[in-house]
Design an enzyme around this catalytic site. Structure first.
Site, PDB file in Angstrom:
ATOM      1  N   LYS A 168       0.835  -1.201   0.000  1.00  0.00           N
ATOM      2  CA  LYS A 168       0.000   0.000   0.000  1.00  0.00           C
ATOM      3  C   LYS A 168       0.875   1.259   0.000  1.00  0.00           C
ATOM      4  CE  LYS A 168      -3.784  -0.399   2.346  1.00  0.00           C
ATOM      5  NZ  LYS A 168      -4.611  -0.618   3.540  1.00  0.00           N
TER       6      LYS A 168
ATOM      7  N   ARG B  55      -3.512   2.978   8.684  1.00  0.00           N
ATOM      8  CA  ARG B  55      -3.801   1.663   8.097  1.00  0.00           C
ATOM      9  C   ARG B  55      -2.551   0.811   8.053  1.00  0.00           C
ATOM     10  NH1 ARG B  55      -8.299   2.666   4.040  1.00  0.00           N
ATOM     11  NH2 ARG B  55      -8.499   4.915   4.087  1.00  0.00           N
TER      12      ARG B  55
ATOM     13  N   GLY C  88      -8.437  -7.355   4.555  1.00  0.00           N
ATOM     14  CA  GLY C  88      -9.200  -7.509   5.788  1.00  0.00           C
ATOM     15  C   GLY C  88      -8.391  -8.062   6.945  1.00  0.00           C
TER      16      GLY C  88
ATOM     17  N   MET D 293      -5.596  -6.791   8.450  1.00  0.00           N
ATOM     18  CA  MET D 293      -5.048  -5.874   9.419  1.00  0.00           C
ATOM     19  C   MET D 293      -6.048  -4.743   9.639  1.00  0.00           C
ATOM     20  SD  MET D 293      -2.039  -7.297   9.674  1.00  0.00           S
ATOM     21  CE  MET D 293      -0.818  -6.113  10.018  1.00  0.00           C
TER      22      MET D 293
ATOM     23  N   ARG E  47      -3.860  -1.447  -5.895  1.00  0.00           N
ATOM     24  CA  ARG E  47      -3.014  -2.641  -5.749  1.00  0.00           C
ATOM     25  C   ARG E  47      -3.414  -3.618  -6.835  1.00  0.00           C
ATOM     26  NH1 ARG E  47      -5.993  -4.472  -0.164  1.00  0.00           N
ATOM     27  NH2 ARG E  47      -8.005  -4.838  -1.088  1.00  0.00           N
TER      28      ARG E  47
ATOM     29  N   HIS F  88     -16.359  -7.775   2.277  1.00  0.00           N
ATOM     30  CA  HIS F  88     -15.247  -8.567   2.792  1.00  0.00           C
ATOM     31  C   HIS F  88     -15.346 -10.006   2.302  1.00  0.00           C
ATOM     32  CE1 HIS F  88     -13.478 -11.224   5.887  1.00  0.00           C
ATOM     33  NE2 HIS F  88     -12.475 -10.382   5.764  1.00  0.00           N
TER      34      HIS F  88
ATOM     35  N   ARG G  60       1.879 -47.224  -8.452  1.00  0.00           N
ATOM     36  CA  ARG G  60       2.054 -47.985  -7.200  1.00  0.00           C
ATOM     37  C   ARG G  60       1.241 -49.265  -7.344  1.00  0.00           C
ATOM     38  NH1 ARG G  60       1.798 -42.421  -4.887  1.00  0.00           N
ATOM     39  NH2 ARG G  60       3.511 -42.160  -3.405  1.00  0.00           N
TER      40      ARG G  60
ATOM     41  N   ARG H 255       6.249 -49.511 -10.522  1.00  0.00           N
ATOM     42  CA  ARG H 255       7.067 -49.862  -9.364  1.00  0.00           C
ATOM     43  C   ARG H 255       6.628 -51.206  -8.798  1.00  0.00           C
ATOM     44  NH1 ARG H 255       6.716 -46.224  -4.140  1.00  0.00           N
ATOM     45  NH2 ARG H 255       4.775 -47.368  -3.879  1.00  0.00           N
TER      46      ARG H 255
ATOM     47  N   GLU I  43      15.405 -43.380  -2.423  1.00  0.00           N
ATOM     48  CA  GLU I  43      14.570 -42.867  -1.323  1.00  0.00           C
ATOM     49  C   GLU I  43      15.141 -43.227   0.048  1.00  0.00           C
ATOM     50  OE1 GLU I  43      10.601 -44.483  -1.742  1.00  0.00           O
ATOM     51  OE2 GLU I  43      11.359 -46.395  -2.483  1.00  0.00           O
TER      52      GLU I  43
ATOM     53  N   SER J 234      14.562 -42.499  -9.806  1.00  0.00           N
ATOM     54  CA  SER J 234      13.428 -41.637  -9.479  1.00  0.00           C
ATOM     55  C   SER J 234      13.483 -41.370  -7.977  1.00  0.00           C
ATOM     56  CB  SER J 234      12.113 -42.316  -9.861  1.00  0.00           C
ATOM     57  OG  SER J 234      11.039 -41.487  -9.483  1.00  0.00           O
TER      58      SER J 234
ATOM     59  N   GLY K 271      12.271 -40.792  -4.526  1.00  0.00           N
ATOM     60  CA  GLY K 271      11.063 -40.941  -3.719  1.00  0.00           C
ATOM     61  C   GLY K 271      11.236 -40.031  -2.513  1.00  0.00           C
ATOM     62  N   THR K 272      10.845 -38.773  -2.700  1.00  0.00           N
ATOM     63  CA  THR K 272      11.161 -37.791  -1.654  1.00  0.00           C
ATOM     64  C   THR K 272      10.259 -37.907  -0.430  1.00  0.00           C
ATOM     65  OG1 THR K 272       9.970 -36.259  -3.064  1.00  0.00           O
ATOM     66  CG2 THR K 272      12.369 -36.054  -3.005  1.00  0.00           C
ATOM     67  N   ASN K 273       9.211 -38.740  -0.523  1.00  0.00           N
ATOM     68  CA  ASN K 273       8.418 -38.969   0.697  1.00  0.00           C
ATOM     69  C   ASN K 273       9.279 -39.748   1.694  1.00  0.00           C
ATOM     70  OD1 ASN K 273       6.287 -37.858  -0.724  1.00  0.00           O
ATOM     71  ND2 ASN K 273       5.468 -39.843  -1.341  1.00  0.00           N
ATOM     72  N   ASP K 274       9.808 -40.870   1.217  1.00  0.00           N
ATOM     73  CA  ASP K 274      10.647 -41.667   2.115  1.00  0.00           C
ATOM     74  C   ASP K 274      11.980 -40.984   2.398  1.00  0.00           C
ATOM     75  OD1 ASP K 274       9.357 -44.058   3.038  1.00  0.00           O
ATOM     76  OD2 ASP K 274       9.177 -44.630   0.928  1.00  0.00           O
TER      77      ASP K 274
ATOM     78  N   CYS L   6       9.232 -38.625  -7.860  1.00  0.00           N
ATOM     79  CA  CYS L   6       7.837 -39.061  -7.829  1.00  0.00           C
ATOM     80  C   CYS L   6       7.231 -38.945  -6.431  1.00  0.00           C
ATOM     81  CB  CYS L   6       7.687 -40.469  -8.375  1.00  0.00           C
ATOM     82  SG  CYS L   6       8.570 -41.700  -7.418  1.00  0.00           S
TER      83      CYS L   6
ATOM     84  N   TYR M 144      12.395 -35.032 -15.304  1.00  0.00           N
ATOM     85  CA  TYR M 144      10.946 -34.882 -15.147  1.00  0.00           C
ATOM     86  C   TYR M 144      10.558 -34.850 -13.679  1.00  0.00           C
ATOM     87  CZ  TYR M 144      10.711 -39.867 -14.050  1.00  0.00           C
ATOM     88  OH  TYR M 144      10.885 -41.081 -13.457  1.00  0.00           O
TER      89      TYR M 144
HETATM   90  C1  PEP Z   1       8.272 -41.828  -2.020  1.00  0.00           C
HETATM   91  O1  PEP Z   1       8.701 -42.404  -1.032  1.00  0.00           O
HETATM   92  O2  PEP Z   1       8.502 -40.629  -2.253  1.00  0.00           O
HETATM   93  C2  PEP Z   1       7.369 -42.513  -2.952  1.00  0.00           C
HETATM   94  C3  PEP Z   1       6.971 -41.929  -4.075  1.00  0.00           C
HETATM   95  O3  PEP Z   1       6.912 -43.730  -2.604  1.00  0.00           O
HETATM   96  P1  PEP Z   1       5.761 -44.023  -1.549  1.00  0.00           P
HETATM   97  O4  PEP Z   1       5.127 -42.716  -1.216  1.00  0.00           O
HETATM   98  O5  PEP Z   1       4.825 -44.943  -2.203  1.00  0.00           O
HETATM   99  O6  PEP Z   1       6.513 -44.615  -0.425  1.00  0.00           O
HETATM  100 MG    MG Z   2       8.627 -44.560  -1.012  1.00  0.00          MG
END
Ligand code: PEP
Ligand code: MG
Length: 909
Positions: free
Chosen positions: A32, A103, A112, A114, A376, A490, A596, A652, A779, A798, A800-803, A865, A885
């Site tokens: 602002k 303000r 809305g 602040m 704005r 609002h 999966r 997989r 992973e 690939s 596996g960023t979850n694990d 993935c 990818y």
């Molecule tokens: C992971 O671990 O990132 C993954 C893609 O495999 P999952 O979530 O099935 O363990």
């Molecule tokens: Mg996994």
């Protein structure tokens, strides 16, 4: 110890076509403040004022009130003097008083969020001076009444005591209206307004134990500190967390000379948009009220009029107001004040051209003179965001790259939600109509209080009007319905910002909070009743309405096509069924990055065979069960390969711990025992045997295929046979077989051996071959650390960023929900690392794995993935790391495609 620095400027002045700042200084002056300075510089009439920087807010949070007030007093006094000399009036003066507004203004707009205080500088004596100066006693006392009310609310904490109660000041006003048998604020006499001021101040004294402050300077400092405090209010913190804005940003404070929209019938105030914030249509639009102050338009307590004639005609049609009534009672500004309208129209064009984006502006007309109070970049829905970007591109005012960078990838999510089925709509029971405040389709159960929005899985928040306190509930609800308020209320502005379906100003609704009822045309609806909202038409519909899948078409398709021109990193999808694969392909997925296979085993007809396999103690028994599963798996793969014909499909091998498949209910255990001709005890003891202390780190992933090679054999066979079957039908399948959860090269080699040998066997049996790859997930941190060894054998990686996140942080995926919210609340973590990739830590493993892998195989194909594959910041990181990818769920494919293109554009510069 940190101390306050002494040299920097903390207060920036603007007004009279000069300014200390400009629009590039958003981080320091807030959005602002930076725009007020810029407007001043380009000749837009803004009331003079000054901005206290966001850094002061941060200093306030560190060093406290006294230190900060002392530090900026001199600069603030100078800046007030500057306003006084421009306006020719004096702050706190009894004869010729200057009043100011205070303000907030963070670097991004938080509508809305602040607090604002108007008419600051009034007291029992100054109000008399103001009455004389303006020659309008009514205006002076009305301003004073509003000031005490706002200051009381924002600075002194005069809020309703419980959620069913109304505002304490409103309560006093209602009581007086009742006594005087009047309905509207405008019917108060001057004496009524005076009485209200005294009653308000009494109420303040009673509730807070202190007198209402009379010294204008005390009032000013109180308001400045309240704005700083509002940065850490619950709703501001919620909004920041919702949007991922860090708490260090702080808010600026803008102090500006007051101009008055409530000085009579030649004054007024309004809000306008250079384009339609709901649909993106290139049509100037907005609302105004004669003889009112800004808060009246946004608060939704009076029904505002439209700025343009075309807008007014459209409104009248929806509100079922006939032309004679419209022209007489609700004329547009264009009709009522053509000169001012023309000036406003010129400014809106000038501002949009200057900022090259849709603007959301506030203005006030004081006795026939137009002032612009704020501009704005306007909040907009996902659909409007896409249309405006494409339209601005076609108009030639922005480049292709700029158009792509205008897209907030996550906002595309709104365009990917189901919409009402036109067939179902044609027979729907429309019970009332409001304004189409924010498009979308919402079906849910009625709740009347924002803090109860999570009472039902899908709720519709029904309110007379909404306020910033309702933000969290508005976010949780599927849709928002209000009885009062226009298109700039609002509720409407916040809903559009969130992309949430909203119908506002449905005057036919009678809402009773105490009884929790909604009455329309004599029909009563209760909490928990189902209703549906059509945010595109304003229709309120009884019950549920069927929905259909959205399509990627029109401007949405155009922007996606454009993204392909710039994106170099591909986007694949995580899909376990032909249906998901088809949806993802229609959204532009360039293959599957993760199937999966275990999800296929959970289906009713397969789970039994799966359980038999798990429970049998012999290889023979397991093979028999797997023989039953083979044709089913093969069919699944055929369906998926066909949906992705010509594109790569990563399949997989089985990953989750076996105990997830065993029945835990006694009835199912008995059934299984009968089917397998074994005793219930045998079933039970096998289940106990399979139990693990820490299943996420237990008998799962490639460990299954190593202990039970016949599983890998069956799955490899199903994949290869499916691909050959398709080949026989002239359809190209490109399988990429992926081994999960390896930590050592030997694990990979063991599985790769089985896969290749099985494939060879099938080729010989069929006397035909296909090409396929065998790669692995990375992973487990050890796999990333030894990626050079693994790449010697693996065709692809690939991540596996979850694990990988689970194991790098040591946070169990199954248990993190217990402590992560507290970590985030306490600021130990800024975001959930399972949602947004931790680039600092886990990201290093991804970079290292990629570099080490490519050190032995320069063209190694590398993807991701985990869930992060569809999260825009993580997508950018993957691009910068050189991944080929990202792979994400079907509905996030368009989001990842835009994020991929943006990453490439940002890198090119
Ligand atoms: C992971 O671990 O990132 C993954 C893609 O495999 P999952 O979530 O099935 O363990
Ligand atoms: Mg996994």
């Amino acid at each position: 110890m940190e101390t306050i620095q002494d040299v920097k400027t903390r207060v920036y002045k603007f007004g009279n076509k000069t300014a200390d700042g400009n629009s590039k200084m958003k981080n320091l002056l807030g959005g602002k403040g930076a725009n007020l300075a810029e407007m001043g510089l380009i000749g837009i009439p803004v009331p003079p004022g000054f901005t206290i920087t966001t850094e002061v807010c941060t200093e306030y949070n560190k060093f406290g009130q006294d230190a900060v007030v002392e530090m900026i007093t001199k600069e603030v006094e100078d800046a007030i003097e500057n306003i006084e000399s421009i306006m020719g009036s004096k702050f706190g003066d009894k004869e010729n008083p200057l009043l100011v507004s205070v303000r907030s203004g963070a670097r991004v707009s938080m509508p809305g969020m602040m607090d604002t205080v108007l008419n600051l500088g009034l007291n029992d004596e100054v109000v008399v001076g103001l009455a004389e100066k303006s020659g309008n006693e009514r205006f002076a006392w009305d301003s004073y009444r509003r000031f005490i009310q706002m200051y009381g609310d924002v600075v002194l904490g005069m809020k309703p005591e419980s959620k069913e109660d109304i505002d304490p000041f409103e309560e006093i006003m209602e009581a007086l209206k009742h006594k005087r048998q009047i309905e509207l604020d405008t019917q108060f006499t001057i004496q009524d307004l005076k009485d209200l001021c005294y009653d308000f101040k009494d109420a303040v004294k009673k509730r807070t134990g202190h007198d209402f402050p009379t010294n204008p300077w005390d009032q000013l400092w109180g308001a400045v500190i309240a704005v700083f405090n509002s940065w850490n209010s619950g709703r501001a913190i919620y909004y920041r967390n919702m949007n991922g804005y860090p708490s260090e940003w702080g808010t600026a404070v803008n102090v500006q000379a007051m101009v008055y929209g409530n000085m009579g019938d030649n004054s007024g105030t309004g809000v306008c948009f250079t384009r339609d914030a709901g649909t993106g249509e290139n049509l100037f639009n907005g609302e105004y009220l004669i003889n009112a102050q800004g808060e009246d338009v946004v608060a939704g307590t009076r029904t505002p009029q439209q700025i343009t004639k075309i807008g007014s005609l459209r409104w009248a049609e929806l509100a079922k107001v006939d032309e004679a009534e419209r022209a007489a009672l609700y004329p547009s500004l264009e009709e009522l004040m053509p000169e001012i309208y023309k000036e406003l129209n010129d400014y809106q064009q000038k501002l949009e051209n200057h900022y090259k984006d849709m603007q959301d502006m506030e203005f006030t007309m004081q006795d026939g003179k137009l002032w612009i109070l704020q501009t704005r970049n306007g909040k907009r829905t996902g659909a409007a965001m896409v249309k405006i970007a494409i339209d601005k591109l076609k108009e030639g005012s922005i480049t292709e790259k700029e158009a792509l960078l205008r897209i907030e990838p996550n906002k595309l999510d709104e365009l990917l939600h189901p919409i009402f089925d036109p067939k179902a709509l044609s027979t729907a029971n429309v019970i009332a109509q409001g304004l189409p405040a924010s498009p979308g389709a919402a079906t849910g159960q009625i709740v009347f209080f924002a803090d109860e929005a999570s009472k039902f899985k899908a709720s519709i928040l029904v309110r007379i009007e909404t306020s910033p306190e309702d933000l969290e509930g508005m976010n949780i609800a599927k849709g928002i319905l209000t009885a009062r308020g226009g298109m700039t209320s609002h509720a409407a502005v916040v809903a559009r910002g969130m992309g949430k379906c909203c119908v506002s100003g449905a005057g036919a609704l009678k809402i009773n909070y105490k009884n929790r009822t909604l009455t329309v045309d004599g029909h009563e609806y209760h909490e928990g009743d189902w209703i549906s909202l059509n945010g595109s038409t304003g229709n309120i519909i009884e019950g549920k309405v069927a929905t259909i899948e959205p399509e990627l078409s029109g401007e949405f398709a155009e922007i996606m096509e454009l993204s392909d021109k710039y994106a170099t990193m591909a986007v694949r999808t995580n899909a376990d069924s032909p249906k998901d694969a088809k949806i993802a392909r229609s959204f532009g997925a360039q293959g599957i990055g993760l199937t999966r296979t275990e999800h296929m085993f959970f289906e009713v007809d397969r789970i039994k065979a799966m359980r038999e396999m798990i429970l049998s103690d012999t290889v023979k028994g397991r093979k028999q069960a797997l023989d039953q599963l083979l044709p089913m798996q093969r069919d699944d793969f055929e369906g998926i390969f066909e949906a992705m014909a010509g594109l790569p499909v990563t399949v997989r091998l089985l990953d989750p711990p076996l105990h997830e498949f065993v029945p835990h209910a006694l009835a199912q255990q008995k059934e299984l025992a009968e089917e397998m001709h074994i005793s219930l005890e045998a079933v039970k003891s096998k289940i106990v045997e399979l139990e693990e202390f820490n299943p996420m780190l237990g008998h799962r992933g490639c460990r299954l295929g190593i202990t039970y090679p016949e599983i890998t054999e069956m799955q490899a066979r199903a994949i290869i046979e499916a691909a050959l079957n398709l080949k026989a039908r002239g359809i190209e399948a490109k399988p990429e077989i992926m081994v999960p959860l390896i930590g050592t090269i030997a694990e990979f080699e063991s599985q790769e051996g089985i896969i290749r040998a099985t494939a060879q066997k099938v080729f010989e049996e069929r006397n035909d071959t296909i090409e396929f790859l065998v790669g692995t997930m990375i992973e487990i941190p050890r796999a990333a650390l030894t990626a050079n060894l693994i790449a010697e054998k693996a065709d692809f990686f690939s991540f596996g960023t979850n694990d990988l996140t689970q194991m790098a942080f040591g946070y169990s995926r199954d248990d993190a929900g217990k402590f992560l919210p507290i970590y985030i609340e306490k600021g130990i973590l800024k975001v959930d690392p399972f949602e947004v990739l931790d680039q600092e830590g886990v990201g290093q493993l991804v970079q290292m794995g990629t570099e080490k892998g490519r050190s032995v195989k320069p063209n190694l194909k590398v993807g991701i993935c985990g869930e992060h594959g569809g999260e825009p910041n993580s997508v950018e990181f993957c691009f910068n790391t050189g991944l080929n990818y990202v792979s994400c769920s079907p509905y996030r494919v368009p989001i990842a495609r835009i994020a991929s293109a943006q990453a490439a554009i940002k890198k090119q510069g």
